[in-house]
Write an enzyme that holds these catalytic residues in place. Structure first.
Site, PDB file in Angstrom:
ATOM      1  CB  CYS A  25      49.599  40.686  34.804  1.00  0.00           C
ATOM      2  SG  CYS A  25      47.969  41.306  34.354  1.00  0.00           S
TER       3      CYS A  25
ATOM      4  CB  CYS B 180      48.897  43.034  38.193  1.00  0.00           C
ATOM      5  SG  CYS B 180      47.951  41.511  38.356  1.00  0.00           S
TER       6      CYS B 180
ATOM      7  CG  HIS C 233      46.443  38.143  37.612  1.00  0.00           C
ATOM      8  ND1 HIS C 233      46.863  38.863  36.518  1.00  0.00           N
ATOM      9  CD2 HIS C 233      46.729  36.842  37.346  1.00  0.00           C
ATOM     10  CE1 HIS C 233      47.393  38.026  35.632  1.00  0.00           C
ATOM     11  NE2 HIS C 233      47.329  36.797  36.115  1.00  0.00           N
TER      12      HIS C 233
ATOM     13  CG  HIS D 137      44.117  41.407  35.314  1.00  0.00           C
ATOM     14  ND1 HIS D 137      45.041  41.621  36.310  1.00  0.00           N
ATOM     15  CD2 HIS D 137      42.998  42.071  35.691  1.00  0.00           C
ATOM     16  CE1 HIS D 137      44.505  42.398  37.243  1.00  0.00           C
ATOM     17  NE2 HIS D 137      43.268  42.686  36.886  1.00  0.00           N
TER      18      HIS D 137
ATOM     19  CG  HIS E  68      41.040  42.546  29.844  1.00  0.00           C
ATOM     20  ND1 HIS E  68      41.644  41.316  29.992  1.00  0.00           N
ATOM     21  CD2 HIS E  68      41.217  42.887  28.538  1.00  0.00           C
ATOM     22  CE1 HIS E  68      42.177  40.950  28.829  1.00  0.00           C
ATOM     23  NE2 HIS E  68      41.926  41.881  27.936  1.00  0.00           N
TER      24      HIS E  68
HETATM   25 ZN   LIG Z   1      46.931  40.885  36.415  1.00  0.00          ZN
END
Ligand SMILES: [Zn+2]
Ligand SMILES: [Zn+2]
Length: 318
Positions: free
Chosen positions: A31, A34, A88, A139, A141
């Site tokens: 990811c 991360c 995450h 993740h 966002h």
């Molecule tokens: Zn992540």
């Protein structure tokens, strides 16, 4: 290629951004958001940064008119990513309220900062949650687009709100809130400063709008207590969504704020958040198909008052 083109048939601007085709799709192993991923080598709390694949840029290439009907403009603007947390597996529904408060502060800071760019006319803050609405990374966002023009649906809101103000000498959303508080049947959740309702005019089966009771044009105008209460209501709504079908509920969350660098709409524009979820049932999607896409007329298969009753009855621990 990066430019915007005018549609003489609808009055819309279309951004042609060939770069976005190179966007990464769901990576299977690493990811980028991360710690240790492509974007972050160091630990962080929450963060905003320039989108690597922006559809609007401060250094957008120059364009040249070739035809007076086929108008083109530079795709000036900015696209940013806002990462909500280092965790995450988190989500707005799982984040502590104080983390959402920090996020709201970041949204306000970015809104102010981007409004300083003289060519920016509209700052749009949003989150696409879930693969069903095109989110490429799980993740938590969101994103932020600083537009050099007023997008068409925003224009429709501005026109309707201004017309209402001229006819009634009051703000349409202030009047809507007064009605919702009186009737109560569409209220999903309420606190001292906000109401969350399935609106009378809901387009999506489980659409929820969050309205501040006080007339403010943007999150910048919210005081500290109101920011805290907004974070609480956002958490409650997203928790209810996740509990409704016992699954991570896919949605588009959008903040509608007054246009920037333009004082004409301050009196008539009332900040609000829209959650547009795509689910009509646990395993069914309400598609934005021909009628919705082609005409903007939505057919909602769910009675808003019923959806409100269902969401209201989902109990969450605040
Ligand atoms: Zn992540
Ligand atoms: Zn108002």
């Amino acid at each position: 290629m990066l430019e915007r083109r005018y549609n003489v048939l609808t009055g819309e601007w279309v951004i042609v951004s060939a770069l976005t085709q190179q966007r990464p799709t769901n990576p299977t192993n690493e990811c980028p958001l991360c710690v240790g991923g492509a974007e972050f080598s160091e630990p962080y709390d929450l963060c905003s940064f320039d989108n690597r694949f922006p559809s609007l840029r401060v250094d957008a290439p120059e364009v040249y008119y070739e035809d007076e009907i086929y108008a083109k403009e530079r795709a000036l603007g900015k696209c940013e990513v806002v990462v909500y947390t280092v965790e995450h597996e988190s989500a707005m529904s799982l984040m502590p309220v104080h983390q959402i408060e920090k996020l709201i502060k970041m949204w306000a800071d970015r809104y102010l900062e981007l409004s300083k760019l003289p060519f920016v006319k509209y700052v749009f803050i949003f989150e696409n949650r879930g693969a069903q609405v095109g989110a490429t990374l799980p993740h938590p966002h969101g994103q932020l687009y600083a537009f050099p023009f007023i997008p068409k649906r925003i224009e429709a809101k501005l026109t309707a709100l201004t017309r209402y103000f001229d006819e009634h000498h009051s703000c349409a959303l202030c009047d809507v809130i007064e009605r919702e508080l009186k009737h109560g049947e569409r209220i999903v959740h309420e606190n001292e400063a906000f109401i969350a309702v399935v609106p009378f005019y809901a387009r999506w089966p489980y659409e929820v709008h969050v309205y501040p009771k006080r007339h403010v044009g943007s999150i910048v105008e919210l005081n500290n207590k109101e920011r805290y209460l907004l974070s609480k209501v956002l958490k409650v709504v997203t928790m209810k969504y996740d509990l409704l079908f016992q699954q991570a509920f896919p949605y588009m969350m959008m903040l509608f704020q007054a246009p920037v660098n333009d004082v004409r709409y301050q009196h008539a524009f009332h900040f609000h958040v829209e959650f547009n979820p795509v689910k009509r049932d646990k395993d069914k999607i309400k598609w934005m198909a021909s009628v919705e896409t082609g005409t903007w007329a939505f057919i909602n298969p769910k009675i808003p008052e019923e959806a409100a009753r269902e969401l209201r009855s989902v109990e969450v621990l605040e």
